[in-house]
Design a protein around this motif. Structure first.
Motif, PDB file in Angstrom:
ATOM      1  N   PHE A  11       0.936  -1.084  -0.121  1.00  0.00           N
ATOM      2  CA  PHE A  11      -0.073  -0.022  -0.209  1.00  0.00           C
ATOM      3  C   PHE A  11       0.958   1.236   0.142  1.00  0.00           C
ATOM      4  CE2 PHE A  11      -3.293  -2.589   2.360  1.00  0.00           C
ATOM      5  CZ  PHE A  11      -3.986  -3.180   1.281  1.00  0.00           C
ATOM      6  N   GLU A  39      -8.543  -6.138   5.424  1.00  0.00           N
ATOM      7  CA  GLU A  39      -8.042  -5.602   4.310  1.00  0.00           C
ATOM      8  C   GLU A  39      -8.749  -6.070   3.231  1.00  0.00           C
ATOM      9  OE1 GLU A  39      -3.910  -3.537   5.786  1.00  0.00           O
ATOM     10  OE2 GLU A  39      -3.996  -5.778   5.090  1.00  0.00           O
ATOM     11  N   PRO A  45     -13.441  -5.619   3.809  1.00  0.00           N
ATOM     12  CA  PRO A  45     -13.594  -4.808   4.999  1.00  0.00           C
ATOM     13  C   PRO A  45     -15.342  -4.752   5.057  1.00  0.00           C
ATOM     14  CG  PRO A  45     -13.251  -3.515   3.190  1.00  0.00           C
ATOM     15  CD  PRO A  45     -12.735  -4.918   2.644  1.00  0.00           C
ATOM     16  N   LEU A  69     -19.994   0.613  -0.714  1.00  0.00           N
ATOM     17  CA  LEU A  69     -18.531   0.745  -0.707  1.00  0.00           C
ATOM     18  C   LEU A  69     -17.574  -0.525  -0.802  1.00  0.00           C
ATOM     19  CD1 LEU A  69     -15.971   2.730  -0.018  1.00  0.00           C
ATOM     20  CD2 LEU A  69     -16.716   2.573   2.242  1.00  0.00           C
ATOM     21  N   ARG A  71     -17.347  -1.598  -4.307  1.00  0.00           N
ATOM     22  CA  ARG A  71     -16.380  -0.863  -4.730  1.00  0.00           C
ATOM     23  C   ARG A  71     -15.007  -1.129  -4.519  1.00  0.00           C
ATOM     24  NH1 ARG A  71     -17.417   4.429  -4.139  1.00  0.00           N
ATOM     25  NH2 ARG A  71     -19.106   4.154  -2.436  1.00  0.00           N
ATOM     26  N   TYR A  72     -14.878  -1.292  -3.110  1.00  0.00           N
ATOM     27  CA  TYR A  72     -13.455  -1.661  -2.586  1.00  0.00           C
ATOM     28  C   TYR A  72     -12.837  -2.945  -3.043  1.00  0.00           C
ATOM     29  CZ  TYR A  72      -9.675  -2.632   0.887  1.00  0.00           C
ATOM     30  OH  TYR A  72      -8.250  -3.039   1.316  1.00  0.00           O
ATOM     31  N   ARG A  84     -11.611  -2.369  -6.357  1.00  0.00           N
ATOM     32  CA  ARG A  84     -10.409  -1.592  -6.456  1.00  0.00           C
ATOM     33  C   ARG A  84      -9.362  -2.692  -5.961  1.00  0.00           C
ATOM     34  NH1 ARG A  84      -6.328   0.450  -7.410  1.00  0.00           N
ATOM     35  NH2 ARG A  84      -5.505   2.187  -6.584  1.00  0.00           N
ATOM     36  N   LEU A  85      -9.666  -3.360  -4.910  1.00  0.00           N
ATOM     37  CA  LEU A  85      -8.374  -4.348  -4.634  1.00  0.00           C
ATOM     38  C   LEU A  85      -8.085  -5.224  -5.438  1.00  0.00           C
ATOM     39  CD1 LEU A  85      -6.471  -5.188  -2.259  1.00  0.00           C
ATOM     40  CD2 LEU A  85      -8.446  -6.784  -1.621  1.00  0.00           C
ATOM     41  N   ARG A 118      -8.204  -4.775  -8.715  1.00  0.00           N
ATOM     42  CA  ARG A 118      -7.531  -4.090  -9.750  1.00  0.00           C
ATOM     43  C   ARG A 118      -5.951  -3.908  -9.398  1.00  0.00           C
ATOM     44  NH1 ARG A 118      -8.899   1.132 -10.816  1.00  0.00           N
ATOM     45  NH2 ARG A 118     -10.611   0.913  -9.330  1.00  0.00           N
ATOM     46  N   PHE A 119      -5.858  -3.492  -8.081  1.00  0.00           N
ATOM     47  CA  PHE A 119      -4.477  -3.347  -7.349  1.00  0.00           C
ATOM     48  C   PHE A 119      -3.654  -4.636  -7.385  1.00  0.00           C
ATOM     49  CE2 PHE A 119      -1.929  -2.986  -3.615  1.00  0.00           C
ATOM     50  CZ  PHE A 119      -0.870  -2.175  -4.206  1.00  0.00           C
TER      51      PHE A 119
END
Lengths: 549, 287
Positions: free
Chosen positions: B182, B211, B214, B238, B241-242, B245-246, B248-249
């Motif tokens: 991160f 993480e 969540p 959320l 969407r989180y 995002r994770l 994608r990361f």
């Protein structure tokens, strides 16, 4: 039913919106520590957009605060309950018609009615009462209130009118104010000098009459017509509404003294015309008065204005029209100017356009086979290339006075639409061939054919029509002041309400203690809510929490 | 001890799978591209003047009458560098820091057993503490002791750390990074630079269940444990969407596998033994 004495305070309900906005702004978000916000940053951009919508979350504190604020505003609005506990509503109707100015009682009938109505509301202080003025149209002078002082003040502020009363309409309004199914009472203070008001009333009716006399002679009509260059024939209609024969003097006074007078003897109930001939120099004001006119003075005098300051200036715009010129010249009371084109039309009292296209509208004009472009567009001017066939004719219009026009012919003609204030005098099916328009000071006449293609100028009606046009479009040579109607001059009681009004429970005694003020209870609720809010939210948090959850 | 003796015994069976490196300093147990003084025979080559005649195969000369050199695969050691994230985001969930240290220790133990040189360091926005490269089995206790000391605290700046690392370590080797990654800086670019310089990279991403999944059900102000940065988030969707995002990361990190980087995401829910014997094997890092 609940009514609010101070409805203006309803604006304070806006304070509720302020409380909601404060909650939105101070909405506390829980903080949470996370290992890293690295992945959340991108999401925040989206979330921020959502946050702009500021969604309100349910909160007991918010609810308590809104309720407390709402109760407080309601307390300020002073709610009163009535009808809920068996109370009665009373509508006091005061006749404010012209006949109420009769002076058979002192100071006059209207003053006496108001005085009696004030006594009535004073006696019933604390009860729900409203005041209604009855004239040509009923007017609510004071809405329901138990405040006797306010009712007396409202009655003091009333004034009589010069109109005829529509008592039936007043009683309907009074009944609707009481409402259906509610206990109520209608009390009318009137001289009853009007023709019947028949109806069914749900509430009991109580009528208090003021004045009984019918002794009145009054002027019920006045008119004048020119009878030469400076002479006028004046006609007055005088009525005797008393129960016996009366002789009265009718006097026409001007600034220079008495112009004419006549003595008239009228039988009981007789209405008679009285004629005068007056020589008028320029424009002159007169007053027609009756001597010994009885108890109502209002109909004893009428003003009258005759003559003109100068002869009307008439402009004829034409390429040449012998018919029109001759017809106009036959009227000596005008000054005629003939032109081939329009020049300063505002300098003339009226303009006659004959086949010459005007560029703009004129306040007073006669259009022969033409219309200004604006009017042509507005009223759909259309050419009809065929012989005229009259489908209908309005002979009642002032322009067609003394006219026959039974055999009107024209080879080609033009029409305007029968709409937008147009009065169709001669109709040809597709539209109006001869039309009149009147709107405030603007007046015009449209004749939709060429006079040379018609038999109209050859008929005897033509000079009469031109005379009517000059009279209608030209300045008024006769102005008559307001004249009372015979119904109001007849001041004797005529309304038999006992026969004409069906009102169940008439004479029923009113129920006392009709209205209860609720504001102390509402205020108590407010204090209770604020106390509960303090106990549940502020006390437990040591006073640190106010608008936060 | 950071690793149990039973687990250390199991690690005896494993060896690191490393690609051949070109450079050589000390002889070790790794084959290199270079041919020379090793034990394992590779091929014959015609003798050229100047060649070391100690490698001439005289028996072949006796049979064929021509001189041939015997070529051997040169064996040498490889330096293994263990970089463990010591930032506050790792210590925020103590299991993360512990697992990262255990995985680094496992790598170190296997490497030392193979006579490779092993260095270890804790990093935040710089290399905070470092254990210089040592080889030999006896160094295992020093390594375990170093890793056991636990992480430092601070903010992660992977790019800065890797840039300094590349500057001070010219000789390529194996770099194992245990972190949650991160980090704002553009460290993938630096990793690509290291790969280009013949470094072999293993990225072990350690995440806690909080993480990875969540639970966010109301509007929150999230506070960064490292920087104290506050982020306002709305709860609506959320979690989903989180998760996107994770993913994608992690796909971004996994994309580096295309040029030879090993990327191993692990969770603190998993045991260190399971990770080493299953995840590391699946990724072909150990065998």
């Amino acid at each position: 039913m609940i009514e609010f004495a101070n409805t203006a305070a309803a604006g304070l309900f806006a304070a509720l919106i302020i409380i909601i906005i404060l909650h939105l702004l101070l909405q506390r978000r829980e903080e949470r520590v996370v290992s890293s916000t690295y992945l959340f940053r991108e999401l925040t951009a989206v979330s921020s957009q959502l946050n702009r919508r500021l969604r309100l979350r349910f909160s007991w504190l918010l609810l308590a605060q809104l309720l407390a604020a709402a109760f407080l505003v309601m307390a300020v609005m002073q709610p009163d309950a009535f009808g809920l506990f068996g109370g009665e509503r009373t509508v006091v109707v005061v006749d404010a018609s012209a006949s109420m100015q009769a002076e058979d009682v002192a100071p006059n009938r209207f003053g006496e009615a108001v005085s009696q109505a004030q006594d009535y509301v004073s006696e019933r202080a604390g009860q729900d009462t409203a005041v209604l003025a009855a004239a040509a149209e009923p007017t609510v002078v004071q809405g329901f209130t138990s405040d006797a002082q306010r009712l007396r003040t409202a009655l003091d502020g009333m004034a009589p009118s010069e109109e005829t009363v529509d008592m039936e309409a007043a009683l309907r309004v009074a009944q609707s104010m009481i409402g259906h199914g509610h206990a109520g009472r209608i009390v009318v203070f009137t001289d009853a000098s009007f023709e019947g008001a028949s109806m069914d009333l749900e509430s009991p009716l109580e009528v208090v009459t003021v004045g009984q006399s019918s002794d009145n002679v009054g002027i019920v009509g006045l008119d004048a017509v020119p009878a030469g260059r400076s002479q006028f024939d004046v006609m007055a209609r005088i009525g005797n509404f008393s129960g016996e024969s009366k002789t009265v003097g009718a006097v026409l006074d001007s600034a220079g003294g008495t112009a004419a007078d006549k003595s008239v003897t009228l039988e009981a109930g007789e209405i008679r015309e009285v004629f005068f001939q007056l020589e008028v120099d320029g424009r002159q004001e007169f007053v027609l008065s009756l001597e010994s006119g009885g108890d109502l003075r209002l109909d004893d005098q009428v003003s009258l204005t005759l003559g003109l300051e100068e002869r009307p200036r008439v402009l004829l715009v034409t390429p040449g029209n012998v018919f029109l010129e001759r017809a106009l010249l036959s009227y000596p009371d005008i000054r005629l100017f003939t032109r081939e084109s329009v020049s300063e039309p505002q300098a003339y009292d009226l303009v006659v356009f004959d086949r010459v296209q005007p560029s703009a509208e004129v306040e007073r004009a006669a259009y022969f086979n033409v219309l200004p472009p604006d009017l042509a567009d507005s009223f759909g001017l259309q050419s009809q290339n065929r012989s005229l066939t009259v489908s209908s004719m309005d002979r009642t219009h002032r322009l067609f006075r003394f006219l026959n026009l039974g055999d009107l012919r024209a080879s080609d003609y033009r029409t305007v639409e029968r709409a937008g204030g147009i009065e169709s005098l001669v109709d040809a099916g597709e539209g109006s061939v001869i039309a009149a328009y009147e709107d405030n000071d603007q007046r015009w006449v449209f004749v939709g054919f060429d006079l040379y293609d018609s038999n109209f100028p050859l008929s005897v009606d033509f000079p009469l029509f031109i005379g009517n046009v000059l009279e209608w479009l030209g300045p008024e040579a006769v102005e008559v002041g307001p004249v009372l109607s015979p119904e109001e001059s007849d001041i004797g009681p005529r309304w038999d309400y006992t026969a004409e009004i069906e009102a169940p429970g008439a004479g029923r005694p009113a129920i006392e203690a009709a209205r209860i003020s609720l504001w102390p209870y509402v205020l108590f609720m407010t204090v209770l809510l604020i106390g509960a809010e303090w106990f549940l939210f502020d006390r437990s948090s040591g006073g640190k929490r106010s608008l936060r959850q | 001890m950071i690793l149990s003796s039973e687990f250390l015994q199991k690690l005896e069976r494993l060896s690191l799978v490393l690609r051949r490196t070109r450079n050589r300093q000390l002889a070790g147990s790794r084959e290199s591209y270079r041919l020379g003084a090793g034990l394992e025979f590779h091929d014959f080559a015609p003798y050229q003047p100047g060649d070391d005649y100690r490698y001439v195969d005289w028996s072949l000369y006796a049979r064929l009458g021509q001189l041939f050199l015997k070529l051997f695969v040169e064996e040498h050691d490889t330096n293994i560098h263990l970089l463990v994230d010591g930032s506050r985001s790792m210590s925020f969930h103590p299991q993360k820091a512990e697992l990262a240290a255990q995985l680094a220790a496992a790598f170190g133990y296997i490497s030392l057993r193979q006579l490779d040189g092993v260095s270890a360091a804790y990093m935040t926005d710089r290399i905070t503490t470092e254990l210089p490269a040592r080889r030999g089995r006896p160094q295992i206790f020093r390594l375990l002791q170093f890793l056991e000391k636990g992480p430092e605290s601070g903010m992660t700046d992977m790019a800065r750390v890797l840039a300094r690392f590349a500057y001070y370590h010219k000789r390529p080797g194996l770099l194992v990074i245990c972190s949650d990654f991160f980090c704002d800086s553009d460290f993938p670019q630096l990793i690509r630079n290291l790969v280009a310089a013949r470094w072999q990279i293993v990225l072990v991403q350690v995440l806690s269940p909080e993480e990875a999944r969540p639970q966010l059900e109301q509007p929150l102000v999230l506070v960064d444990s490292e920087s104290g940065e506050r982020v306002l988030v709305d709860a609506e969707g959320l979690t989903e969407r989180y998760r996107d995002r994770l993913e994608r990361f992690q796909r971004q990190l996994a994309s580096m596998m295309a040029f030879g980087v090993h990327y191993i995401p692990v969770s603190t829910d998993d045991s260190v033994e399971d990770i080493v014997f299953r995840a590391f094997r699946e990724q072909g890092v150990v065998r």
